[in-house]
Design a protein around this motif. Structure first.
Motif, PDB file in Angstrom:
ATOM      1  N   LEU B 138       0.821  -1.207   0.000  1.00 50.30           N
ATOM      2  CA  LEU B 138       0.000   0.000   0.000  1.00 50.30           C
ATOM      3  C   LEU B 138       0.854   1.255   0.000  1.00 50.30           C
ATOM      4  CD1 LEU B 138      -2.863  -1.024   2.453  1.00 50.30           C
ATOM      5  CD2 LEU B 138      -2.908  -0.951  -0.040  1.00 50.30           C
ATOM      6  N   ASP B 139       1.973   1.210   0.708  1.00 56.50           N
ATOM      7  CA  ASP B 139       2.845   2.390   0.745  1.00 56.50           C
ATOM      8  C   ASP B 139       3.350   2.745  -0.650  1.00 56.50           C
ATOM      9  OD1 ASP B 139       4.462   1.598   3.951  1.00 56.50           O
ATOM     10  OD2 ASP B 139       2.556   2.562   3.470  1.00 56.50           O
ATOM     11  N   ASN B 140       3.578   1.718  -1.475  1.00 61.05           N
ATOM     12  CA  ASN B 140       4.148   1.948  -2.809  1.00 61.05           C
ATOM     13  C   ASN B 140       3.083   2.040  -3.907  1.00 61.05           C
ATOM     14  OD1 ASN B 140       6.687   1.796  -1.635  1.00 61.05           O
ATOM     15  ND2 ASN B 140       6.860  -0.402  -1.997  1.00 61.05           N
ATOM     16  N   LEU B 141       1.808   1.995  -3.506  1.00 64.95           N
ATOM     17  CA  LEU B 141       0.728   2.015  -4.510  1.00 64.95           C
ATOM     18  C   LEU B 141       0.488   3.451  -4.964  1.00 64.95           C
ATOM     19  CD1 LEU B 141      -1.155  -0.175  -5.675  1.00 64.95           C
ATOM     20  CD2 LEU B 141      -2.791   0.427  -3.907  1.00 64.95           C
ATOM     21  N   ASN B 142       0.588   3.680  -6.255  1.00 70.10           N
ATOM     22  CA  ASN B 142       0.435   5.052  -6.754  1.00 70.10           C
ATOM     23  C   ASN B 142      -0.981   5.347  -7.205  1.00 70.10           C
ATOM     24  OD1 ASN B 142       3.163   5.721  -6.364  1.00 70.10           O
ATOM     25  ND2 ASN B 142       3.715   4.675  -8.255  1.00 70.10           N
ATOM     26  N   TRP B 143      -1.941   4.950  -6.420  1.00 70.22           N
ATOM     27  CA  TRP B 143      -3.341   5.246  -6.766  1.00 70.22           C
ATOM     28  C   TRP B 143      -3.795   6.455  -5.964  1.00 70.22           C
ATOM     29  CZ3 TRP B 143      -6.354  -0.075  -6.436  1.00 70.22           C
ATOM     30  CH2 TRP B 143      -5.782  -0.971  -7.348  1.00 70.22           C
ATOM     31  N   PRO B 144      -4.711   7.234  -6.501  1.00 71.50           N
ATOM     32  CA  PRO B 144      -5.295   8.316  -5.696  1.00 71.50           C
ATOM     33  C   PRO B 144      -5.995   7.725  -4.479  1.00 71.50           C
ATOM     34  CG  PRO B 144      -5.927   8.495  -7.998  1.00 71.50           C
ATOM     35  CD  PRO B 144      -5.260   7.173  -7.856  1.00 71.50           C
ATOM     36  N   THR B 145      -6.023   8.506  -3.412  1.00 67.62           N
ATOM     37  CA  THR B 145      -6.631   7.999  -2.180  1.00 67.62           C
ATOM     38  C   THR B 145      -7.664   8.978  -1.641  1.00 67.62           C
ATOM     39  OG1 THR B 145      -4.875   8.973  -0.851  1.00 67.62           O
ATOM     40  CG2 THR B 145      -4.595   6.672  -1.495  1.00 67.62           C
ATOM     41  N   LEU B 146      -8.586   8.416  -0.883  1.00 68.22           N
ATOM     42  CA  LEU B 146      -9.577   9.227  -0.172  1.00 68.22           C
ATOM     43  C   LEU B 146      -9.556   8.744   1.273  1.00 68.22           C
ATOM     44  CD1 LEU B 146     -12.023  11.155  -0.060  1.00 68.22           C
ATOM     45  CD2 LEU B 146     -13.461   9.243  -0.753  1.00 68.22           C
ATOM     46  N   THR B 147      -9.242   9.640   2.204  1.00 68.50           N
ATOM     47  CA  THR B 147      -9.123   9.247   3.615  1.00 68.50           C
ATOM     48  C   THR B 147     -10.167   9.967   4.450  1.00 68.50           C
ATOM     49  OG1 THR B 147      -6.748   8.909   3.357  1.00 68.50           O
ATOM     50  CG2 THR B 147      -7.554   9.127   5.597  1.00 68.50           C
ATOM     51  N   LEU B 153      -9.379   4.848   1.169  1.00 66.75           N
ATOM     52  CA  LEU B 153      -9.819   4.142  -0.028  1.00 66.75           C
ATOM     53  C   LEU B 153      -8.825   4.456  -1.131  1.00 66.75           C
ATOM     54  CD1 LEU B 153     -12.073   2.431  -1.402  1.00 66.75           C
ATOM     55  CD2 LEU B 153     -13.062   4.606  -2.142  1.00 66.75           C
ATOM     56  N   TYR B 154      -8.215   3.410  -1.664  1.00 65.93           N
ATOM     57  CA  TYR B 154      -7.302   3.559  -2.802  1.00 65.93           C
ATOM     58  C   TYR B 154      -8.132   3.319  -4.055  1.00 65.93           C
ATOM     59  CZ  TYR B 154      -3.650   2.951   0.740  1.00 65.93           C
ATOM     60  OH  TYR B 154      -2.850   3.080   1.863  1.00 65.93           O
ATOM     61  N   GLU B 155      -8.049   4.264  -4.994  1.00 62.02           N
ATOM     62  CA  GLU B 155      -8.951   4.212  -6.161  1.00 62.02           C
ATOM     63  C   GLU B 155      -8.133   4.115  -7.430  1.00 62.02           C
ATOM     64  OE1 GLU B 155     -12.001   7.551  -4.409  1.00 62.02           O
ATOM     65  OE2 GLU B 155      -9.945   8.090  -4.919  1.00 62.02           O
ATOM     66  N   ARG B 156      -8.288   2.992  -8.121  1.00 59.44           N
ATOM     67  CA  ARG B 156      -7.543   2.853  -9.371  1.00 59.44           C
ATOM     68  C   ARG B 156      -8.229   3.648 -10.465  1.00 59.44           C
ATOM     69  NH1 ARG B 156      -4.950  -1.713 -12.364  1.00 59.44           N
ATOM     70  NH2 ARG B 156      -5.755  -3.286 -10.968  1.00 59.44           N
ATOM     71  N   ASP B 162     -18.056  10.110  -1.930  1.00 60.63           N
ATOM     72  CA  ASP B 162     -18.570   9.905  -0.571  1.00 60.63           C
ATOM     73  C   ASP B 162     -18.142   8.530  -0.083  1.00 60.63           C
ATOM     74  OD1 ASP B 162     -21.843  10.408   0.968  1.00 60.63           O
ATOM     75  OD2 ASP B 162     -20.014   9.485   1.733  1.00 60.63           O
ATOM     76  N   LEU B 163     -17.205   8.507   0.855  1.00 61.87           N
ATOM     77  CA  LEU B 163     -16.663   7.222   1.321  1.00 61.87           C
ATOM     78  C   LEU B 163     -17.712   6.432   2.095  1.00 61.87           C
ATOM     79  CD1 LEU B 163     -14.264   5.345   1.550  1.00 61.87           C
ATOM     80  CD2 LEU B 163     -13.435   6.662   3.493  1.00 61.87           C
ATOM     81  N   ALA B 164     -18.496   7.123   2.893  1.00 61.14           N
ATOM     82  CA  ALA B 164     -19.501   6.431   3.699  1.00 61.14           C
ATOM     83  C   ALA B 164     -20.512   5.724   2.790  1.00 61.14           C
ATOM     84  CB  ALA B 164     -20.202   7.422   4.624  1.00 61.14           C
ATOM     85  N   PHE B 166     -19.954   4.746  -0.274  1.00 67.33           N
ATOM     86  CA  PHE B 166     -19.218   3.657  -0.933  1.00 67.33           C
ATOM     87  C   PHE B 166     -19.206   2.422  -0.040  1.00 67.33           C
ATOM     88  CE2 PHE B 166     -16.108   1.932  -3.876  1.00 67.33           C
ATOM     89  CZ  PHE B 166     -15.376   1.058  -3.092  1.00 67.33           C
ATOM     90  N   ILE B 167     -18.931   2.634   1.256  1.00 67.46           N
ATOM     91  CA  ILE B 167     -18.848   1.497   2.182  1.00 67.46           C
ATOM     92  C   ILE B 167     -20.221   0.840   2.355  1.00 67.46           C
ATOM     93  CG2 ILE B 167     -18.397   0.857   4.602  1.00 67.46           C
ATOM     94  CD1 ILE B 167     -16.231   3.049   4.607  1.00 67.46           C
ATOM     95  N   GLN B 168     -21.252   1.672   2.344  1.00 67.59           N
ATOM     96  CA  GLN B 168     -22.618   1.138   2.472  1.00 67.59           C
ATOM     97  C   GLN B 168     -22.955   0.178   1.343  1.00 67.59           C
ATOM     98  OE1 GLN B 168     -25.393   4.346   2.462  1.00 67.59           O
ATOM     99  NE2 GLN B 168     -26.287   3.767   4.390  1.00 67.59           N
ATOM    100  N   ARG B 169     -22.475   0.511   0.141  1.00 65.75           N
ATOM    101  CA  ARG B 169     -22.796  -0.307  -1.042  1.00 65.75           C
ATOM    102  C   ARG B 169     -21.667  -1.268  -1.388  1.00 65.75           C
ATOM    103  NH1 ARG B 169     -27.021   2.267  -3.772  1.00 65.75           N
ATOM    104  NH2 ARG B 169     -27.222   0.221  -4.773  1.00 65.75           N
ATOM    105  N   ALA B 170     -20.649  -1.331  -0.556  1.00 68.86           N
ATOM    106  CA  ALA B 170     -19.435  -2.111  -0.905  1.00 68.86           C
ATOM    107  C   ALA B 170     -19.718  -3.591  -1.029  1.00 68.86           C
ATOM    108  CB  ALA B 170     -18.346  -1.873   0.141  1.00 68.86           C
ATOM    109  N   GLY B 171     -20.738  -4.084  -0.318  1.00 72.46           N
ATOM    110  CA  GLY B 171     -21.039  -5.507  -0.355  1.00 72.46           C
ATOM    111  C   GLY B 171     -21.378  -6.016  -1.749  1.00 72.46           C
ATOM    112  N   GLU B 172     -21.819  -5.103  -2.601  1.00 69.19           N
ATOM    113  CA  GLU B 172     -22.217  -5.517  -3.957  1.00 69.19           C
ATOM    114  C   GLU B 172     -21.027  -5.595  -4.900  1.00 69.19           C
ATOM    115  OE1 GLU B 172     -26.171  -2.764  -3.209  1.00 69.19           O
ATOM    116  OE2 GLU B 172     -24.814  -2.328  -4.884  1.00 69.19           O
TER     117      GLU B 172
END
Lengths: 73, 515
Positions: B138-147, B153-156, B162-164, B166-172
């Motif tokens: 993760l330290d070396n991952l060059n993806w944009p992040t949302l904290t 959240l690392y986003e390719r 909205d992270l909250a 995203f997490i609500q719908r993450a199960g899908e």
């Protein structure tokens, strides 16, 4: 009348050694009891062997000084 | 004159005794306070460059073990050259939270990108609450992040607003991987047909284990046949507990089998005892079954009508009725240990040999990654052999089910199917050549024996990496631990007294009771 030294009174160093011996013996006893009731409470902070050494050394020196003063008597 | 001297000497003795008594009282008070921790907070520190402590005390943070995984000699500090390593922390009372601060220097190879530390939660199933020290993937991952709120959240691809949400719908999602974060989701299989009859789905399992199973329009029925080997002396006996929980982790059923009454290490095999249950009308989905047993218990067979049975992380195989059989796993690494003479063998892992040629040693193999949904075949002789990895095992391909999200762990292979990674991970702070990692633990249910919590540091792959380095004539890779600090927090004396008053004394006095 000639003045005589009161050789029945111990010197200050003997008194201090005697008190150190009593103190260290009592402390060792209390620390052992504390260690039995609350394991590791003393050993985490303090090595009881140092206290045992102090008891033995102060006791031996006290005995030696006592014998020396008895011999002088 | 002698009377005056005597009086002076007596007052000197009194003064000396007074001073020594005060010193003794101060020492005893300090020790009692250190035992009670009235504020509810205390910290313990160990600097590994010092082999001695003030006043010769033993300290609260123990030394690392086992010794063969540690190098004490070639450094002022402690080098970890294999994993995992264990250490204990003595605490005078219970605490509810701990903050572990590790100061270290990293001389690890790129093939060991993850270091974790954990506290023991369950001694029977050997379960640790693990937290990350460092995750270089993760330290070396060059993806944009949302904290937000400790989560990253690392986003390719498409950025998330909205992270909250995203997490609500993450199960899908099927393109999400996790690290140091648990996400519960319902998991359903399309085109699933329940079996019409029961059959033996697993046999010859020693000690504790866990597995997933799946239900859809059928009864949940399981029959276990247990046998006690009585090879170990256990004052608490060798009972077995079976727990069933749903995908949310909520317990549905608990069943216990008592010990056969033999607690000594007689070696006398007990008669087989049966534990069977049927639960009707459960909603469809994945269920987790946990069998808590010590190493004296063998599960001779598991009979069920459920068609999916996938074991989690570890199996200890002791089936003498078959010469060899196949096992399937979903990850491309495997550790194998022969637990005693007779377990040595050359097993085939993805058609490549893994030689387990000595007992009580762990042998490791990693094979080429064949895709995220590939099942790797293991052919082995189930003679007192432990197989383990960070994945799942099944006794046949059709029985395999994987309801978990992919994890960014030491066996992570980047592939295009993952577009998001959600983690509760913070990189260690860099201070010159040193790194400082801060890990928080919940100690409420941590295992504590003889006033000690057990902790471990895990560096997956370090042992195998150093074996390869040794063969190549290279110096071993290592993690050098300089200092460990543990900050503990629990109920204060005031809180305890209030609790005592509220729960024990007040009701007895009838105070605060409305009439």
């Amino acid at each position: 009348m000639s003045k005589t030294k009161d050789i029945s009174q111990p010197s200050l160093s003997v008194i201090i050694l005697r008190e150190i011996f009593y103190f260290s013996s009592l402390t060792l006893l209390l620390f052992i009891i504390l260690e039995i009731i609350f394991p590791y409470i003393v050993l985490a902070y303090f090595n009881l062997n140092y206290l045992v050494a102090l008891v033995i050394i102060s006791g031996l020196i006290k005995l030696g000084l006592k014998q020396a003063s008895s011999g002088a008597n | 004159m002698p009377k005056i001297i005597k009086k002076i000497r007596q007052s000197t003795v009194v003064k000396i005794r007074l001073i020594l008594s005060l010193i003794l009282l101060a020492a005893l008070s300090s020790l009692i306070l250190a035992r009670l921790v009235p504020s509810g907070r205390i910290f313990y520190n160990r600097d590994f460059s010092r082999s001695w402590q003030f006043f010769g005390g033993q300290g609260f943070i123990g030394q690392f073990s086992p010794a063969e995984r540690i190098d004490f000699k070639t450094s002022d500090y402690v080098k970890l050259i294999a994993d995992p390593v264990y250490f204990s922390v003595f605490t005078p009372r219970f605490f509810t939270r701990a903050r572990l601060i590790i100061t270290y220097q990293d001389y690890l190879a790129s093939s060991t990108p993850i270091v974790e530390a954990g506290v023991l939660m369950d001694k029977i199933v050997w379960q640790y609450q693990m937290k990350p020290v460092v995750n270089k993937i993760l330290d070396n991952l060059n993806w944009p992040t949302l904290t937000e709120g400790g989560l990253t959240l690392y986003e390719r691809q498409k950025p998330v607003a909205d992270l909250a949400y995203f997490i609500q719908r993450a199960g899908e999602r099927s393109d999400l991987a996790l690290y140091n974060y648990s996400l519960l989701r319902p998991y359903y299989l399309d085109n699933y047909s329940p079996a019409k009859s029961t059959r033996i789905m697993a046999a010859g399992l020693r000690g504790p284990y866990q597995f997933y199973t799946y239900l859809d329009g059928e009864d949940f029925n399981l029959t276990f046949w247990f046998q006690d080997l009585n090879q170990n002396y256990d004052l608490k006996g060798d009972g077995v507990t079976v727990l069933v929980s749903d995908y949310k982790g909520q317990n549905i059923l608990t069943r216990r089998v008592r010990d056969d009454g033999i607690i000594a290490d007689t070696g006398q095999l007990s008669a087989q005892s049966v534990l069977a249950f049927v639960i009707k009308d459960l909603p469809r989905g994945v269920y987790k079954v946990e069998v808590k047993a010590n190493d004296d218990i063998v599960t001779r067979k598991i009979i069920t009508s459920q068609t999916k049975l996938t074991f989690i992380n570890k199996l200890w195989l002791v089936d003498e009725t078959v010469a060899a059989f196949d096992l399937y796993t979903n990850v491309n690494n495997l550790k194998a240990t022969a637990f005693g003479p007779g377990g040595e063998q050359i097993l085939a892992y993805n058609r490549e040999p893994l030689s387990v040629d000595a007992p009580y040693q762990q042998f490791y193999k990693r094979v080429d990654f064949a895709g995220p949904d590939h099942l790797y075949l293991i052919n082995l002789k189930p003679r007192n052999l432990i197989v383990e990895n960070n994945g799942l095992f099944a006794f046949n391909q059709a029985a395999f089910i994987n309801p978990d999200f992919k994890k960014v762990d030491s066996n992570w292979e980047a592939d295009d199917s993952i577009n998001y990674i959600l983690s509760a991970y913070q990189s260690p702070t860099v201070l010159g050549p040193d790194k400082i990692a801060v890990l928080d633990f919940d100690l409420s249910n941590a295992y504590r024996e003889n006033h000690k919590y057990s902790l471990m540091i895990s560096i997956p792959g370090l042992y195998a990496n150093n074996q390869a380095r040794q063969l190549a004539g290279l110096a071993p890779a290592y993690l050098e631990i300089k200092e460990i600090r543990l900050e503990l927090e629990g109920k204060s004396l005031g809180d305890k007294l209030k609790e005592l008053w509220r729960e024990n004394i007040k009701p007895k006095l009838g105070l605060g009771v409305k009439k």
